[in-house]
Write an enzyme that holds these catalytic residues in place. Sequence first.
Site, mmCIF file in Angstrom:
data_model
loop_
_atom_site.group_PDB
_atom_site.id
_atom_site.type_symbol
_atom_site.label_atom_id
_atom_site.label_comp_id
_atom_site.label_asym_id
_atom_site.label_seq_id
_atom_site.Cartn_x
_atom_site.Cartn_y
_atom_site.Cartn_z
ATOM 1 N N CYS A 116 0.834 -1.129 0.165
ATOM 2 C CA CYS A 116 0.084 0.004 -0.108
ATOM 3 C C CYS A 116 0.805 1.372 0.040
ATOM 4 C CB CYS A 116 -1.165 0.016 1.138
ATOM 5 S SG CYS A 116 -2.164 -1.347 1.242
ATOM 6 N N HIS A 256 -3.684 7.049 2.517
ATOM 7 C CA HIS A 256 -3.978 5.934 2.030
ATOM 8 C C HIS A 256 -5.406 5.756 2.466
ATOM 9 C CE1 HIS A 256 -3.774 1.777 0.843
ATOM 10 N NE2 HIS A 256 -3.735 1.320 2.060
ATOM 11 N N ASN A 286 -9.984 -0.083 -0.280
ATOM 12 C CA ASN A 286 -8.649 -0.053 -0.526
ATOM 13 C C ASN A 286 -8.024 -0.589 -1.745
ATOM 14 O OD1 ASN A 286 -5.891 -0.361 -0.351
ATOM 15 N ND2 ASN A 286 -6.032 -1.157 1.879
HETATM 16 C C1 LIG Z 1 -9.961 -5.388 9.084
HETATM 17 C C2 LIG Z 1 -10.745 -4.123 10.180
HETATM 18 C C3 LIG Z 1 -11.619 -3.385 9.308
HETATM 19 C C4 LIG Z 1 -11.395 -5.184 11.257
HETATM 20 O O1 LIG Z 1 -11.954 -4.011 12.118
HETATM 21 P P1 LIG Z 1 -11.723 -4.301 13.807
HETATM 22 O O2 LIG Z 1 -12.361 -3.203 14.464
HETATM 23 O O3 LIG Z 1 -10.179 -4.255 13.874
HETATM 24 O O4 LIG Z 1 -12.365 -5.612 13.861
HETATM 25 P P2 LIG Z 1 -11.771 -6.976 14.554
HETATM 26 O O5 LIG Z 1 -10.951 -7.657 13.600
HETATM 27 O O6 LIG Z 1 -11.496 -6.675 16.048
HETATM 28 O O7 LIG Z 1 -13.343 -7.905 14.530
HETATM 29 C C5 LIG Z 1 -14.221 -7.538 15.386
HETATM 30 C C6 LIG Z 1 -15.350 -8.521 15.480
HETATM 31 O O8 LIG Z 1 -15.823 -8.167 13.974
HETATM 32 C C7 LIG Z 1 -15.917 -9.532 13.436
HETATM 33 N N1 LIG Z 1 -15.758 -9.228 11.877
HETATM 34 C C8 LIG Z 1 -14.795 -9.098 11.032
HETATM 35 N N2 LIG Z 1 -15.127 -8.731 10.013
HETATM 36 C C9 LIG Z 1 -16.625 -8.827 9.691
HETATM 37 C C10 LIG Z 1 -17.476 -8.400 8.770
HETATM 38 N N3 LIG Z 1 -17.108 -8.222 7.392
HETATM 39 N N4 LIG Z 1 -18.807 -8.354 9.117
HETATM 40 C C11 LIG Z 1 -19.169 -8.591 10.304
HETATM 41 N N5 LIG Z 1 -18.234 -8.646 11.316
HETATM 42 C C12 LIG Z 1 -17.048 -8.927 11.229
HETATM 43 C C13 LIG Z 1 -14.972 -10.361 13.790
HETATM 44 O O9 LIG Z 1 -15.064 -11.770 13.621
HETATM 45 C C14 LIG Z 1 -14.870 -9.920 15.248
HETATM 46 O O10 LIG Z 1 -16.045 -10.645 15.841
HETATM 47 P P3 LIG Z 1 -15.555 -11.296 17.590
HETATM 48 O O11 LIG Z 1 -15.574 -10.062 18.143
HETATM 49 O O12 LIG Z 1 -16.962 -12.066 17.581
HETATM 50 O O13 LIG Z 1 -14.494 -12.269 17.204
HETATM 51 C C15 LIG Z 1 -9.654 -3.585 10.747
HETATM 52 O O14 LIG Z 1 -8.892 -4.219 11.530
HETATM 53 C C16 LIG Z 1 -8.481 -2.823 9.767
HETATM 54 O O15 LIG Z 1 -9.125 -1.861 9.099
HETATM 55 N N6 LIG Z 1 -7.255 -3.181 9.916
HETATM 56 C C17 LIG Z 1 -6.241 -2.573 9.018
HETATM 57 C C18 LIG Z 1 -6.135 -2.453 7.739
HETATM 58 C C19 LIG Z 1 -5.157 -1.838 7.162
HETATM 59 O O16 LIG Z 1 -4.896 -0.749 7.315
HETATM 60 N N7 LIG Z 1 -4.431 -2.444 6.313
HETATM 61 C C20 LIG Z 1 -3.242 -1.790 5.934
HETATM 62 C C21 LIG Z 1 -2.861 -1.593 4.686
HETATM 63 S S1 LIG Z 1 -3.752 -2.899 3.452
#
Ligand SMILES: CC(C)(COP(=O)(O)OP(=O)(O)OC[C@H]1O[C@@H](n2cnc3c(N)ncnc32)[C@H](O)[C@@H]1OP(=O)(O)O)[C@@H](O)C(=O)NCCC(=O)NCCS
Length: 332
Positions: A116, A256, A286
Amino acid sequence: MDKLRAMITGIQGYVPEYRLTNKELEKLVETNDEWIVSRTGIKERRILKGEDQGSSVMGAEAVKGLLEKTGTDPLDVDLIICATVTPDMPFPATANIIADIVGAKKSYSFDIGAACSGFLYALQMGSQFIQTGTHKKVIIVGADKMSSIVNYQDRTTCILFGDGAGAVMLEPTTEDLGIMDAILRSDGSGAPYLHMKAGGSRRPATQQTLDANEHYAFQEGSTVFKFAVTNMADVSAEVMEKNNLTGDDIAWLVPHQANMRIINATANRMGIGPDKVMINIEKYGNTTAATLPLCLWDYESQLKKGDNLILAAFGGGFTWGSIFLKWGYDPK
Ligand SMILES: CC(C)(COP(=O)(O)OP(=O)(O)OC[C@H]1O[C@@H](n2cnc3c(N)ncnc32)[C@H](O)[C@@H]1OP(=O)(O)O)[C@@H](O)C(=O)NCCC(=O)NCCS
């Protein structure tokens, strides 16, 4: 002799027509529009459909548009650098294929892989070729077909990514404009948290790697989130401090587009209000190396000559960085 700097003299984006909405994703995985919008800010993403369509298709469309828009003869292009994690194939470079499609027969071309942060890395690299005085027209392309490495059965990643490309023209200037400063970083110990397990030299493709879904992007979302928030904000604050800039001096933050919450945290840390932050994550998701040029493309008509821009990115590697540039032209 006056100092040579590299200035962006044109920008063009390309996104495929097909829109993959949150509603459609609800049919593929256990998720819902409310969760996706509140956790990421994404409403839809574009997907490149069709057989034999790689990242070069989108990159070439962006470059063709850029050449037309800037009135550039493809034979005058010295160099094309393509940032991508989804090259058409491991070799030749996608940049070679793009150069051929657009008729840049006198240029050389290569890819760089910094996930990214790829566009930032490539922009800084291109800028240095211009600064040496040896290159007059360098094209930087960010192109990714993320749908080719996304597992549409994995709700934690498939909601995030989309396909797209953007390209900028870099040319020399002796005015006090263009790319002023850059801080780029990487830390390979971040690899376990964001990577593709197979298909490279360590784990070439086998039936076993296919069966284990190892040819898809893997991400430990919450770990990446924490690193992204801290590092993107830190490096942006560092580049501002180094250049004696405060939030008031910045016309636009170009972050980004990985997650709306990461964007907000970065802007807050830099003292930049939401009205000065480029955002298009809601419509493209993204797009990896394409997020920054697609933002510049969407906001081009609002940019004025001399505007101070801070570009910032974080991605797989880990890689991250920030570039300070002064925009080179008024809306046409
Ligand atoms: C991926 C991302 C959106 C997930 O959001 P988050 O708030 O961290 O969520 P978590 O991973 O802690 O998951 C929270 C809960 O939501 C659930 N969940 C994950 N994806 C889900 C979806 N698409 N729909 C519904 N629930 C979802 C998880 O299973 C988890 O459930 P649990 O609490 O029962 O285990 C976030 O972590 C993110 O944006 N990460 C960084 C991405 C990034 O910057 N990448 C870098 C460059 S590519």
